[in-house]
Design a protein around this motif. Structure first.
Motif, short mmCIF file in Angstrom:
data_model
loop_
_atom_site.label_atom_id
_atom_site.label_comp_id
_atom_site.label_asym_id
_atom_site.label_seq_id
_atom_site.Cartn_x
_atom_site.Cartn_y
_atom_site.Cartn_z
N SER A 1 71.65 -21.70 38.06
CA SER A 1 70.19 -21.48 38.14
C SER A 1 69.38 -22.75 37.92
CB SER A 1 69.76 -20.43 37.11
OG SER A 1 69.97 -19.14 37.59
N GLY B 1 70.88 -17.01 40.18
CA GLY B 1 69.97 -15.87 40.04
C GLY B 1 68.58 -16.20 39.54
N VAL C 1 75.03 -22.25 42.90
CA VAL C 1 75.57 -21.30 41.91
C VAL C 1 74.75 -21.31 40.62
CG1 VAL C 1 77.55 -20.95 40.35
CG2 VAL C 1 77.93 -21.28 42.80
N TYR D 1 81.59 -13.54 44.49
CA TYR D 1 81.08 -14.82 44.98
C TYR D 1 81.37 -14.96 46.48
CZ TYR D 1 81.04 -15.32 39.97
OH TYR D 1 80.81 -15.09 38.64
N TYR E 1 70.67 -21.12 28.90
CA TYR E 1 69.97 -21.66 30.08
C TYR E 1 69.46 -20.48 30.87
CZ TYR E 1 73.58 -20.92 33.78
OH TYR E 1 74.44 -20.40 34.70
C1 PHB Z 1 73.43 -18.80 37.46
O1 PHB Z 1 73.37 -19.90 36.87
O2 PHB Z 1 72.44 -18.28 37.99
C2 PHB Z 1 74.73 -18.08 37.52
C3 PHB Z 1 75.92 -18.77 37.42
C4 PHB Z 1 77.13 -18.09 37.50
C5 PHB Z 1 77.14 -16.72 37.70
C6 PHB Z 1 75.94 -16.03 37.81
C7 PHB Z 1 74.73 -16.70 37.71
O3 PHB Z 1 78.30 -16.06 37.81
#
Ligand code: PHB
Length: 398
Positions: A115, A138, A113, A312, A184
């Motif tokens: 990045s 992402g 989840v 999700y 981040y």
């Molecule tokens: C990410 O850290 O890439 C991330 C986390 C939660 C989200 C979308 C992207 O809902």
């Protein structure tokens, strides 16, 4: 899949072994039958604690749903799931990914989840060659300069949804906006997509406001907004943090409308209540997508888990769908990397989100919808960007 872990003996090795046994006239299953009888190990490296816990749980549920719908087998192979809580902690990411790939010897890794954690996983799986399917994180780099043949993503690049939001605002003539987020990769890269979208139509982001992940001390940032002279505030927050942010934004009485990457209101509208009413976001999913796949998926998910699916869950389901397509093409013979990757790269997936395919950098190509939060639903009100592909800058696959 060059590792010799008991599941990954090459077909040649297995057939040779069976041949030798047959010569000694012992009746044993053929090597191929032995390989088929072994379950494939799928490691789920996801957050099951912390601000993103609910995201990890919905991804897991949807992966399990797809596997159950296929009778517990993909491409004729039984699937064994191994779960690991990554806690959304980047500093533990490499060690956790090594545990799954080297100690547990998973054949496939589905994760994650966050990045920052994804970057740790990426470092490990580029080395081990483990097939990896990303069901959320992402981080742009993994399908750009650091793209890898064994890594596919069924969720989005951080650039994509926010780019759709920036385009939508730009098209309606917005000239000045601010961006607010956790400091981040996901927040910064989403901010980049938002800015590019806005700039395409002559608008600009005049201020970036940030705080550390996963902190929720929003007040000092919110206090600055009224003096910025902006027409919109765009945001990236998700999970528990998004609930608190949207509530505090509303409670602060700020007149500037809030918008963002769709994660801001995804899966959390119930908890946000009235505070979310009217917020516009852009995402590759939304409420009211009226295709038969979505209707069937939402019903099956709710029947099995007792609550509604969200983006999700869709991403997890599609990670498992992509794996199924690959394994079906090679009849479960995961060692046939060429056949497996060829089928996965060419996949045209009927997703609950609508049509979806893979770009040359193995990133998802899909519609980005414009949504408005209305009475507990993220209602789709238009298409912000049709069939949007990430630029894939620097990726040499293809
Ligand atoms: C990410 O850290 O890439 C991330 C986390 C939660 C989200 C979308 C992207 O809902």
């Amino acid at each position: 899949m060059t590792k010799n872990n008991g599941y990954a003996l090459s077909r040649r090795q297995l057939l040779a072994g069976a041949g030798a046994a047959a010569a000694a006239s012992v009746t044993i299953p053929t090597g191929w039958a032995i390989a088929q009888a072994k379950p494939l190990k799928v490691g789920l490296m996801l957050p099951y604690s912390g601000t993103y816990a609910k995201l990890g749980e919905n991804i897991t549920s949807a992966v399990e749903l797809l596997i159950a719908e296929k009778g517990g087998k993909l491409g004729g192979r039984a699937i064994e799931i191994v779960k690991l809580d990554d806690e959304s902690k980047p500093d533990k990411a490499q060690e956790n990914a090594q545990r799954l790939t080297k100690r547990d010897n998973v054949d496939v890794l589905i994760g994650t989840v966050h990045s920052g954690v994804q970057m740790g996983i990426h470092k490990v799986v580029r080395e081990t060659g483990t097939l990896t399917i990303i069901p959320n994180a992402g981080a742009n780099a993994v399908t750009r300069a650091l793209c890898a043949r064994n890594v596919f993503r069924t969720s989005f690049s951080n650039w994509q949804p926010a780019h759709g939001m920036g385009l939508a605002l730009g098209k309606r003539g917005v000239k000045k906006a601010a961006w607010i987020t956790w400091d981040y990769a996901a927040g910064a890269e989403a901010g980049g997509g938002f800015k590019e979208g806005l700039e395409k139509h002559g608008g600009q982001v005049v201020k970036n406001l940030t705080l550390k992940f996963p902190e929720t001390n929003f007040q000092p940032l919110l206090a600055q907004i009224p003096d910025l002279g902006v027409e919109y505030v765009g945001a990236f927050f998700a999970g528990g943090g998004a609930v608190q942010f949207v509530k505090e934004y509303k409670a602060a009485g700020i007149k500037v409308p809030l918008c963002g990457s769709g994660f801001l209101t995804e899966g959390v509208l119930g908890a946000q209540g009235d505070a979310a009413e009217g917020i516009e976001t852009a995402l590759h999913y939304g409420d009211g997508i009226d295709n038969p796949k979505n209707v069937a998926f939402r019903k099956a998910f709710k029947d099995k888990f007792g609550h509604d699916a969200d983006v999700y869950a869709v991403q997890g389901y599609d990670a498992a769908q992509l794996l199924a397509i690959g394994l079906e093409a090679v009849k479960g013979e995961i060692e046939d990397e060429a056949g497996l990757y060829k089928a996965m790269r060419a996949a045209k997936i009927e997703s609950p989100r609508g049509p979806m395919s893979m770009s040359p950098s193995q990133e998802v190509v899909h519609n980005i919808y414009l949504r408005r939060a209305e009475k507990g639903q993220n209602k789709v009100i238009g298409i912000a960007a049709a069939n949007l592909a990430d630029p894939g800058t620097g990726c040499k696959l293809g």
